[in-house]
Scaffold this motif. Structure first.
Motif, PDB file in Angstrom:
ATOM      1  N   ALA A   1       0.831  -1.208   0.000  1.00  0.00           N
ATOM      2  CA  ALA A   1       0.000   0.000   0.000  1.00  0.00           C
ATOM      3  C   ALA A   1       0.870   1.264   0.000  1.00  0.00           C
ATOM      4  O   ALA A   1       0.566   2.234  -0.706  1.00  0.00           O
ATOM      5  CB  ALA A   1      -0.933   0.002   1.212  1.00  0.00           C
ATOM      6  N   GLY A   2       1.945   1.239   0.769  1.00  0.00           N
ATOM      7  CA  GLY A   2       2.862   2.383   0.784  1.00  0.00           C
ATOM      8  C   GLY A   2       3.505   2.610  -0.573  1.00  0.00           C
ATOM      9  O   GLY A   2       3.636   3.749  -1.033  1.00  0.00           O
ATOM     10  N   GLY A   3       3.898   1.528  -1.238  1.00  0.00           N
ATOM     11  CA  GLY A   3       4.490   1.641  -2.568  1.00  0.00           C
ATOM     12  C   GLY A   3       3.509   2.222  -3.573  1.00  0.00           C
ATOM     13  O   GLY A   3       3.850   3.112  -4.359  1.00  0.00           O
ATOM     14  N   VAL A   4       2.282   1.739  -3.536  1.00  0.00           N
ATOM     15  CA  VAL A   4       1.250   2.252  -4.444  1.00  0.00           C
ATOM     16  C   VAL A   4       0.992   3.729  -4.159  1.00  0.00           C
ATOM     17  O   VAL A   4       0.876   4.543  -5.081  1.00  0.00           O
ATOM     18  CB  VAL A   4      -0.051   1.425  -4.316  1.00  0.00           C
ATOM     19  N   ALA A   5       0.916   4.095  -2.886  1.00  0.00           N
ATOM     20  CA  ALA A   5       0.663   5.497  -2.525  1.00  0.00           C
ATOM     21  C   ALA A   5       1.772   6.415  -3.038  1.00  0.00           C
ATOM     22  O   ALA A   5       1.498   7.482  -3.592  1.00  0.00           O
ATOM     23  CB  ALA A   5       0.523   5.626  -1.008  1.00  0.00           C
ATOM     24  N   LEU A   6       3.012   6.001  -2.874  1.00  0.00           N
ATOM     25  CA  LEU A   6       4.133   6.826  -3.323  1.00  0.00           C
ATOM     26  C   LEU A   6       4.136   6.992  -4.841  1.00  0.00           C
ATOM     27  O   LEU A   6       4.329   8.102  -5.357  1.00  0.00           O
ATOM     28  CB  LEU A   6       5.457   6.228  -2.852  1.00  0.00           C
ATOM     29  N   ILE A   7       3.933   5.911  -5.542  1.00  0.00           N
ATOM     30  CA  ILE A   7       3.952   5.969  -7.008  1.00  0.00           C
ATOM     31  C   ILE A   7       2.758   6.775  -7.536  1.00  0.00           C
ATOM     32  O   ILE A   7       2.908   7.610  -8.432  1.00  0.00           O
ATOM     33  CB  ILE A   7       3.998   4.552  -7.602  1.00  0.00           C
ATOM     34  N   THR A   8       1.589   6.552  -6.970  1.00  0.00           N
ATOM     35  CA  THR A   8       0.405   7.306  -7.381  1.00  0.00           C
ATOM     36  C   THR A   8       0.593   8.796  -7.145  1.00  0.00           C
ATOM     37  O   THR A   8       0.270   9.634  -7.999  1.00  0.00           O
ATOM     38  CB  THR A   8      -0.840   6.794  -6.632  1.00  0.00           C
ATOM     39  N   ASP A   9       1.121   9.133  -5.992  1.00  0.00           N
ATOM     40  CA  ASP A   9       1.332  10.539  -5.658  1.00  0.00           C
ATOM     41  C   ASP A   9       2.323  11.196  -6.610  1.00  0.00           C
ATOM     42  O   ASP A   9       2.193  12.372  -6.930  1.00  0.00           O
ATOM     43  CB  ASP A   9       1.813  10.680  -4.214  1.00  0.00           C
ATOM     44  N   SER A  10       3.295  10.444  -7.085  1.00  0.00           N
ATOM     45  CA  SER A  10       4.277  11.033  -7.990  1.00  0.00           C
ATOM     46  C   SER A  10       3.608  11.546  -9.263  1.00  0.00           C
ATOM     47  O   SER A  10       4.019  12.572  -9.810  1.00  0.00           O
ATOM     48  CB  SER A  10       5.376  10.025  -8.322  1.00  0.00           C
ATOM     49  N   PHE A  11       2.549  10.879  -9.719  1.00  0.00           N
ATOM     50  CA  PHE A  11       1.842  11.351 -10.904  1.00  0.00           C
ATOM     51  C   PHE A  11       1.116  12.673 -10.625  1.00  0.00           C
ATOM     52  O   PHE A  11       1.046  13.542 -11.500  1.00  0.00           O
ATOM     53  CB  PHE A  11       0.872  10.291 -11.416  1.00  0.00           C
ATOM     54  N   LEU A  12       0.597  12.828  -9.425  1.00  0.00           N
ATOM     55  CA  LEU A  12      -0.031  14.102  -9.055  1.00  0.00           C
ATOM     56  C   LEU A  12       0.997  15.235  -9.073  1.00  0.00           C
ATOM     57  O   LEU A  12       0.682  16.356  -9.475  1.00  0.00           O
ATOM     58  CB  LEU A  12      -0.670  14.008  -7.668  1.00  0.00           C
TER      59      LEU A  12
END
Length: 122
Positions: A44-55
């Motif tokens: 979940a932390g990995g997904v959150a970090l990667i998703t946030d990078s697109f923002l």
């Protein structure tokens, strides 16, 4: 200048988010035992970090991305503070571990500052 800081932060988050999947056992050791099973939290932390990078990469969502990055990293600080507390309880045998834990906390506070700077200079 904000674009450079935002793109650099996005790259940093992508690399760190990827590390959650490439080295899940290492990242899992950072998860406090009282949080339960580490593997789903690491993912979940990995997904959150990667998703946030697109923002962070899109100018219209950059401020939100900066605030979300600051919040996400703040959650990780809890894990580092827990590690610091565990190492400090084992003192003085773990002086090197104590220094490492302190550095991790301080670095994460700097990362939060970086994210807030991106969020507030849009």
């Amino acid at each position: 200048m904000n674009t450079i800081a935002a793109v650099a932060l996005a790259a940093f988050l992508i690399v760190n988010g990827g590390a959650h999947f490439v080295r899940p056992d290492y990242v899992g050791r950072l998860v406090p035992p009282w949080l339960g099973r580490a593997r789903p939290l690491v993912a979940a932390g990995g997904v959150a970090l990667i998703t946030d990078s697109f923002l962070l990469l899109a100018p219209r969502t950059r401020a939100a991305g900066g605030w979300i990055a600051a919040a996400t990293i703040s959650v990780f600080v809890v894990a580092h503070l827990d590690g610091l507390a565990r190492v400090a309880a084992q003192r003085p045998r773990r002086a090197r571990g104590l220094a490492s834990a302190i550095v991790k906390v301080l670095l994460n506070l700097a990362y939060i500052g970086w994210a807030v700077a991106v969020a507030t200079t849009v």
